[in-house]
Design a protein around this motif. Sequence first.
Motif, mmCIF file in Angstrom:
data_model
loop_
_atom_site.group_PDB
_atom_site.id
_atom_site.type_symbol
_atom_site.label_atom_id
_atom_site.label_comp_id
_atom_site.label_asym_id
_atom_site.label_seq_id
_atom_site.Cartn_x
_atom_site.Cartn_y
_atom_site.Cartn_z
ATOM 1 N N SER A 24 0.834 -1.188 0.000
ATOM 2 C CA SER A 24 0.000 0.000 0.000
ATOM 3 C C SER A 24 0.877 1.249 0.000
ATOM 4 C CB SER A 24 -0.934 0.005 1.207
ATOM 5 O OG SER A 24 -0.199 0.164 2.381
ATOM 6 N N ARG A 25 0.352 2.274 -0.642
ATOM 7 C CA ARG A 25 1.050 3.552 -0.718
ATOM 8 C C ARG A 25 0.461 4.517 0.289
ATOM 9 N NH1 ARG A 25 2.141 5.457 -6.659
ATOM 10 N NH2 ARG A 25 1.855 7.391 -5.578
ATOM 11 N N GLU A 26 1.295 5.394 0.776
ATOM 12 C CA GLU A 26 0.807 6.478 1.631
ATOM 13 C C GLU A 26 0.163 7.526 0.724
ATOM 14 O OE1 GLU A 26 0.958 7.115 5.042
ATOM 15 O OE2 GLU A 26 1.417 4.975 5.114
ATOM 16 N N PRO A 27 -0.966 8.075 1.136
ATOM 17 C CA PRO A 27 -1.577 9.138 0.331
ATOM 18 C C PRO A 27 -0.665 10.366 0.274
ATOM 19 C CG PRO A 27 -3.052 8.447 2.107
ATOM 20 C CD PRO A 27 -1.751 7.742 2.298
ATOM 21 N N THR A 28 -0.651 11.017 -0.863
ATOM 22 C CA THR A 28 0.120 12.249 -1.010
ATOM 23 C C THR A 28 -0.608 13.386 -0.298
ATOM 24 O OG1 THR A 28 -1.037 12.844 -3.040
ATOM 25 C CG2 THR A 28 0.975 11.519 -3.278
ATOM 26 N N ARG A 29 0.070 14.487 -0.119
ATOM 27 C CA ARG A 29 -0.584 15.652 0.493
ATOM 28 C C ARG A 29 -1.750 16.129 -0.369
ATOM 29 N NH1 ARG A 29 3.799 19.897 1.951
ATOM 30 N NH2 ARG A 29 4.475 19.329 -0.120
ATOM 31 N N ALA A 30 -1.596 16.061 -1.696
ATOM 32 C CA ALA A 30 -2.691 16.456 -2.592
ATOM 33 C C ALA A 30 -3.880 15.522 -2.418
ATOM 34 C CB ALA A 30 -2.218 16.460 -4.043
ATOM 35 N N PRO A 65 -5.937 25.581 -8.317
ATOM 36 C CA PRO A 65 -4.966 24.629 -8.847
ATOM 37 C C PRO A 65 -3.636 24.707 -8.085
ATOM 38 C CG PRO A 65 -6.130 25.642 -10.651
ATOM 39 C CD PRO A 65 -6.550 26.372 -9.391
ATOM 40 N N ARG A 66 -3.290 25.900 -7.690
ATOM 41 C CA ARG A 66 -2.047 26.066 -6.931
ATOM 42 C C ARG A 66 -2.075 25.253 -5.636
ATOM 43 N NH1 ARG A 66 0.825 31.591 -6.592
ATOM 44 N NH2 ARG A 66 2.863 30.667 -6.475
ATOM 45 N N ASP A 67 -3.241 25.205 -4.978
ATOM 46 C CA ASP A 67 -3.377 24.399 -3.751
ATOM 47 C C ASP A 67 -2.937 22.966 -4.002
ATOM 48 O OD1 ASP A 67 -4.525 26.556 -2.312
ATOM 49 O OD2 ASP A 67 -6.557 25.937 -2.856
ATOM 50 N N LEU A 68 -3.405 22.409 -5.120
ATOM 51 C CA LEU A 68 -3.076 21.020 -5.426
ATOM 52 C C LEU A 68 -1.644 20.826 -5.881
ATOM 53 C CD1 LEU A 68 -6.302 19.853 -7.287
ATOM 54 C CD2 LEU A 68 -5.587 19.293 -4.967
ATOM 55 N N PHE A 69 -1.203 21.686 -6.780
ATOM 56 C CA PHE A 69 0.140 21.498 -7.348
ATOM 57 C C PHE A 69 1.245 21.813 -6.347
ATOM 58 C CE2 PHE A 69 -2.284 21.860 -11.351
ATOM 59 C CZ PHE A 69 -1.947 20.625 -11.876
ATOM 60 N N GLU A 70 0.990 22.687 -5.406
ATOM 61 C CA GLU A 70 2.012 22.963 -4.390
ATOM 62 C C GLU A 70 2.174 21.811 -3.419
ATOM 63 O OE1 GLU A 70 1.134 26.771 -2.628
ATOM 64 O OE2 GLU A 70 2.288 27.807 -4.167
ATOM 65 N N MET A 86 -9.149 18.092 -15.585
ATOM 66 C CA MET A 86 -9.990 17.702 -14.461
ATOM 67 C C MET A 86 -9.713 18.572 -13.230
ATOM 68 S SD MET A 86 -12.464 15.692 -13.759
ATOM 69 C CE MET A 86 -12.363 14.896 -15.346
ATOM 70 N N VAL A 87 -8.504 19.076 -13.127
ATOM 71 C CA VAL A 87 -8.118 19.873 -11.954
ATOM 72 C C VAL A 87 -9.027 21.088 -11.795
ATOM 73 C CG1 VAL A 87 -6.308 21.377 -11.008
ATOM 74 C CG2 VAL A 87 -5.722 19.103 -11.851
ATOM 75 N N PHE A 88 -9.363 21.752 -12.888
ATOM 76 C CA PHE A 88 -10.169 22.968 -12.798
ATOM 77 C C PHE A 88 -11.574 22.683 -12.273
ATOM 78 C CE2 PHE A 88 -6.877 24.053 -15.896
ATOM 79 C CZ PHE A 88 -6.329 25.145 -15.242
ATOM 80 N N GLY A 89 -12.189 21.616 -12.761
ATOM 81 C CA GLY A 89 -13.513 21.241 -12.262
ATOM 82 C C GLY A 89 -13.464 20.826 -10.802
ATOM 83 N N LEU A 90 -12.452 20.065 -10.463
ATOM 84 C CA LEU A 90 -12.265 19.610 -9.086
ATOM 85 C C LEU A 90 -12.091 20.801 -8.158
ATOM 86 C CD1 LEU A 90 -11.879 16.908 -7.519
ATOM 87 C CD2 LEU A 90 -9.448 17.161 -7.930
ATOM 88 N N CYS A 91 -11.264 21.737 -8.560
ATOM 89 C CA CYS A 91 -11.019 22.931 -7.739
ATOM 90 C C CYS A 91 -12.281 23.769 -7.593
ATOM 91 C CB CYS A 91 -9.886 23.755 -8.335
ATOM 92 S SG CYS A 91 -8.272 22.990 -8.122
ATOM 93 N N ASP A 92 -13.034 23.892 -8.659
ATOM 94 C CA ASP A 92 -14.270 24.680 -8.612
ATOM 95 C C ASP A 92 -15.262 24.065 -7.629
ATOM 96 O OD1 ASP A 92 -15.960 26.822 -9.522
ATOM 97 O OD2 ASP A 92 -17.092 25.321 -10.642
ATOM 98 N N ILE A 93 -15.438 22.767 -7.693
ATOM 99 C CA ILE A 93 -16.384 22.077 -6.825
ATOM 100 C C ILE A 93 -15.923 22.087 -5.370
ATOM 101 C CG2 ILE A 93 -17.380 19.809 -6.297
ATOM 102 C CD1 ILE A 93 -17.262 19.301 -9.394
ATOM 103 N N LEU A 94 -14.630 21.924 -5.157
ATOM 104 C CA LEU A 94 -14.107 21.788 -3.799
ATOM 105 C C LEU A 94 -13.586 23.099 -3.209
ATOM 106 C CD1 LEU A 94 -12.235 18.384 -4.118
ATOM 107 C CD2 LEU A 94 -14.575 18.820 -3.320
#
Length: 70
Positions: free
Chosen positions: A2-8, A63-68, A51-59
């Motif tokens: 199993s992998r550890e989840p990433t911060r993203a 995008p910077r939050d995720l990519f950082e 997909m990142v843009f839709g995900l960010c809009d809903i949540l």
Amino acid sequence: MSREPTRAAILIRESRKRAGLTQQALAEKLGITTSAVCNYESGASFPKAEMVFGLCDILDLTPRDLFECE
């Protein structure tokens, strides 16, 4: 193995829960499978750029939050 989840992955999961959405509800809003959302949240895969843009809009993320996180 199993992998550890990433911060993203953790950010996506926590933001989805904060928005009061199930994995299925988020998947439906994005037009993807529940498995894809599960993979994002486990760190098995990262959302494609379009997909990142839709995900960010809903949540309510940027995008910077995720990519950082990566």
